[in-house]
Design a protein around this motif. Sequence first.
Motif, PDB file in Angstrom:
ATOM      1  N   ARG A 194       0.831  -1.211   0.000  1.00 33.62           N
ATOM      2  CA  ARG A 194       0.000   0.000   0.000  1.00 33.62           C
ATOM      3  C   ARG A 194       0.862   1.256   0.000  1.00 33.62           C
ATOM      4  N   ASP A 195       0.308   2.296  -0.625  1.00 28.97           N
ATOM      5  CA  ASP A 195       0.993   3.588  -0.667  1.00 28.97           C
ATOM      6  C   ASP A 195      -0.027   4.713  -0.504  1.00 28.97           C
ATOM      7  N   ASP A 196       0.431   5.824  -0.016  1.00 27.09           N
ATOM      8  CA  ASP A 196      -0.294   7.092  -0.007  1.00 27.09           C
ATOM      9  C   ASP A 196      -1.408   7.159   1.040  1.00 27.09           C
ATOM     10  N   PHE A 197      -1.784   8.409   1.309  1.00 23.68           N
ATOM     11  CA  PHE A 197      -2.968   8.701   2.110  1.00 23.68           C
ATOM     12  C   PHE A 197      -4.141   8.856   1.144  1.00 23.68           C
ATOM     13  N   SER A 224       2.965  17.476   5.077  1.00 20.30           N
ATOM     14  CA  SER A 224       3.978  17.404   4.014  1.00 20.30           C
ATOM     15  C   SER A 224       5.321  17.960   4.491  1.00 20.30           C
ATOM     16  N   LYS A 225       5.283  18.859   5.456  1.00 23.70           N
ATOM     17  CA  LYS A 225       6.525  19.380   6.028  1.00 23.70           C
ATOM     18  C   LYS A 225       7.218  18.312   6.866  1.00 23.70           C
ATOM     19  N   LYS A 226       6.430  17.563   7.641  1.00 24.42           N
ATOM     20  CA  LYS A 226       6.972  16.485   8.466  1.00 24.42           C
ATOM     21  C   LYS A 226       7.345  15.266   7.622  1.00 24.42           C
ATOM     22  N   PHE A 227       6.641  15.109   6.493  1.00 21.85           N
ATOM     23  CA  PHE A 227       6.726  13.871   5.708  1.00 21.85           C
ATOM     24  C   PHE A 227       6.697  14.258   4.228  1.00 21.85           C
ATOM     25  N   PRO A 228       7.787  14.821   3.685  1.00 23.15           N
ATOM     26  CA  PRO A 228       7.826  15.402   2.326  1.00 23.15           C
ATOM     27  C   PRO A 228       7.435  14.440   1.210  1.00 23.15           C
ATOM     28  N   GLU A 229       7.713  13.145   1.384  1.00 22.03           N
ATOM     29  CA  GLU A 229       7.415  12.195   0.310  1.00 22.03           C
ATOM     30  C   GLU A 229       5.963  11.720   0.307  1.00 22.03           C
ATOM     31  N   ALA A 230       5.186  12.158   1.290  1.00 17.64           N
ATOM     32  CA  ALA A 230       3.794  11.727   1.394  1.00 17.64           C
ATOM     33  C   ALA A 230       2.943  12.269   0.246  1.00 17.64           C
ATOM     34  N   LYS A 231       1.960  11.470  -0.169  1.00 20.62           N
ATOM     35  CA  LYS A 231       1.007  11.883  -1.204  1.00 20.62           C
ATOM     36  C   LYS A 231      -0.415  11.666  -0.684  1.00 20.62           C
ATOM     37  N   LEU A 232      -1.295  12.592  -1.043  1.00 21.43           N
ATOM     38  CA  LEU A 232      -2.697  12.469  -0.651  1.00 21.43           C
ATOM     39  C   LEU A 232      -3.567  12.396  -1.895  1.00 21.43           C
ATOM     40  N   GLN A 233      -4.364  11.335  -1.983  1.00 24.07           N
ATOM     41  CA  GLN A 233      -5.249  11.102  -3.120  1.00 24.07           C
ATOM     42  C   GLN A 233      -6.689  11.391  -2.687  1.00 24.07           C
ATOM     43  N   ILE A 234      -7.327  12.347  -3.359  1.00 21.20           N
ATOM     44  CA  ILE A 234      -8.701  12.753  -3.034  1.00 21.20           C
ATOM     45  C   ILE A 234      -9.656  12.211  -4.091  1.00 21.20           C
ATOM     46  N   TYR A 235     -10.688  11.492  -3.645  1.00 21.35           N
ATOM     47  CA  TYR A 235     -11.714  10.971  -4.551  1.00 21.35           C
ATOM     48  C   TYR A 235     -13.091  11.383  -4.050  1.00 21.35           C
ATOM     49  N   GLY A 236     -14.027  11.542  -4.974  1.00 21.69           N
ATOM     50  CA  GLY A 236     -15.391  11.843  -4.572  1.00 21.69           C
ATOM     51  C   GLY A 236     -16.263  12.240  -5.735  1.00 21.69           C
ATOM     52  N   HIS A 256      -8.957  13.589  -7.820  1.00 20.82           N
ATOM     53  CA  HIS A 256      -9.293  12.719  -8.953  1.00 20.82           C
ATOM     54  C   HIS A 256     -10.766  12.710  -9.331  1.00 20.82           C
ATOM     55  N   GLY A 257     -11.649  13.183  -8.470  1.00 25.64           N
ATOM     56  CA  GLY A 257     -13.074  13.097  -8.768  1.00 25.64           C
ATOM     57  C   GLY A 257     -13.631  11.732  -8.400  1.00 25.64           C
ATOM     58  N   ARG A 258     -14.668  11.317  -9.110  1.00 21.96           N
ATOM     59  CA  ARG A 258     -15.387  10.083  -8.794  1.00 21.96           C
ATOM     60  C   ARG A 258     -14.487   8.850  -8.891  1.00 21.96           C
ATOM     61  N   ALA A 259     -14.653   7.946  -7.926  1.00 17.13           N
ATOM     62  CA  ALA A 259     -13.949   6.660  -7.957  1.00 17.13           C
ATOM     63  C   ALA A 259     -14.905   5.587  -8.464  1.00 17.13           C
ATOM     64  N   GLU A 260     -14.461   4.818  -9.426  1.00 22.21           N
ATOM     65  CA  GLU A 260     -15.301   3.732  -9.935  1.00 22.21           C
ATOM     66  C   GLU A 260     -15.540   2.672  -8.867  1.00 22.21           C
ATOM     67  N   SER A 261     -14.549   2.481  -8.019  1.00 26.26           N
ATOM     68  CA  SER A 261     -14.653   1.477  -6.958  1.00 26.26           C
ATOM     69  C   SER A 261     -14.003   2.006  -5.693  1.00 26.26           C
ATOM     70  N   SER A 262     -14.796   2.154  -4.628  1.00 23.46           N
ATOM     71  CA  SER A 262     -14.223   2.602  -3.351  1.00 23.46           C
ATOM     72  C   SER A 262     -13.255   1.555  -2.810  1.00 23.46           C
ATOM     73  N   PHE A 263     -13.517   0.288  -3.092  1.00 23.75           N
ATOM     74  CA  PHE A 263     -12.613  -0.772  -2.651  1.00 23.75           C
ATOM     75  C   PHE A 263     -11.222  -0.583  -3.260  1.00 23.75           C
ATOM     76  N   GLU A 264     -11.181  -0.283  -4.544  1.00 29.34           N
ATOM     77  CA  GLU A 264      -9.895  -0.138  -5.224  1.00 29.34           C
ATOM     78  C   GLU A 264      -9.061   0.994  -4.639  1.00 29.34           C
ATOM     79  N   VAL A 265      -9.691   2.153  -4.411  1.00 33.42           N
ATOM     80  CA  VAL A 265      -8.902   3.299  -3.970  1.00 33.42           C
ATOM     81  C   VAL A 265      -8.581   3.242  -2.479  1.00 33.42           C
ATOM     82  N   ILE A 266      -9.493   2.712  -1.670  1.00 33.21           N
ATOM     83  CA  ILE A 266      -9.234   2.664  -0.226  1.00 33.21           C
ATOM     84  C   ILE A 266      -8.296   1.520   0.134  1.00 33.21           C
ATOM     85  N   SER A 267      -8.474   0.364  -0.476  1.00 31.80           N
ATOM     86  CA  SER A 267      -7.652  -0.798  -0.117  1.00 31.80           C
ATOM     87  C   SER A 267      -6.203  -0.650  -0.581  1.00 31.80           C
ATOM     88  N   LYS A 268      -5.962   0.182  -1.580  1.00 30.01           N
ATOM     89  CA  LYS A 268      -4.597   0.389  -2.059  1.00 30.01           C
ATOM     90  C   LYS A 268      -3.857   1.450  -1.248  1.00 30.01           C
TER      91      LYS A 268
END
Length: 406
Positions: A194-197, A224-236, A256-268
């Motif tokens: 898994r990767d990212d927030f 991001s200041k504490k953890f520069p390599e962190a990435k945040l993915q926003i879906y909705g 990113h806008g709408r997610a086709e599958s909440s399972f795909e984006v949350i579980s990853k």
Amino acid sequence: MNAFKNKRILIIGFVWPEPKSSAAGSRMMQLISFFKDKGAEITFASTAVKSEFSEELIGIDCKQISLNCTSFDIFISDLQPDLVLFDRFMTEEQFGWRVAEHCPNALRMLDTEDLHCLREARRLNVLKNKLFNLNNDLAKREIASIFRCDVTLMVSEFEMELLQTNFKVPSFLLFYLPIWVENETLDLPSFEERDDFVFIGNFLHAPNHDTVIYLKEEIWPLLSKKFPEAKLQIYGAYPTTKIKSLHQPKLNFFVHGRAESSFEVISKARVLLAPIRFGAGIKGKLLEAMQFGTPSVTTTIGAEAMNGDFLWNGCISVSPEDFTEKAKELYQSKSIWMQAQQNGFEILRNRFSKDLFEITFLEMILDKFENLENYRVQNFIGSMLIHHFLQSTKFMAKWIEEKNKA
């Protein structure tokens, strides 16, 4: 089991269900499936227009209905349902008096989704800096609707208690039925895979809109200041122009806008971030995070009524600084992450499993069918409100109907 064989159930939807867009859509599909599995004949009706994302209601009779129109009177008089389920109190306000007049013996059930007056009081407190006032105008409408119905489904134990203590709603008018989860085993990615927030939520829902703006303006600069390599993915679903404008890849903040599958984006994702500042009910994103094995960092409002006496599947934060520190720690520590994941599974088993609610829900409805008159005798306030509501709303609706003909 055909407990509702030969029973006609009418569901009046605030919108057509979109389970891939919101927790409210998933909730409605659960209720439809429950009644369908018990052998009921179901009609789903709504004044809303279907979207391309509306669920196909297979085996359900679907009707488009109109506001302030006698066509509904003819429709429901012909249907003569045994049970009418109102999707949120606004539909009860619009059609409840017509149901009471033309189908007086039908069981009237309200599904709140969440307590709207509580959410609104919190919104005004956070965004408008107004004194928290639960006894607002919205409450007067919502509580009246609850009294007019024979039973109201509540997803939050906290809100159940609030209704009984603050508004003196009798316990027999309320039934606790959270969004439930099926007991299924999912093939979930490991910590290393898994990767990212991540954050996910329908942006037509004000708390989600506010949360993402708060994430971008208050949380992400610190994290991001504490953890520069962190990435945040926003879906909705249904992102506004404001939300789209927050997309800044150079800052590792992705919309990113709408997610086709909440399972795909949350579980990853490794951690779900939900610094929810106002809202009510059960937060679908946090429930799905538990299902998909993704620990979360949220607020006391976000976690409200979800974990009971069990440890949260991650962290509950009280400030932006605390939130970012806990998010980083949860993301980087495999041992803490794995324990948080197990905490989530424990909450699901003990508080949200379908097996915990299906039988008691069925028994409650059968009891209401059998003893409806006795329950209504006990609810004098409800009968009084129906009497006056019939008089005022009926003639207002007829005036509007005549005006529309002109």
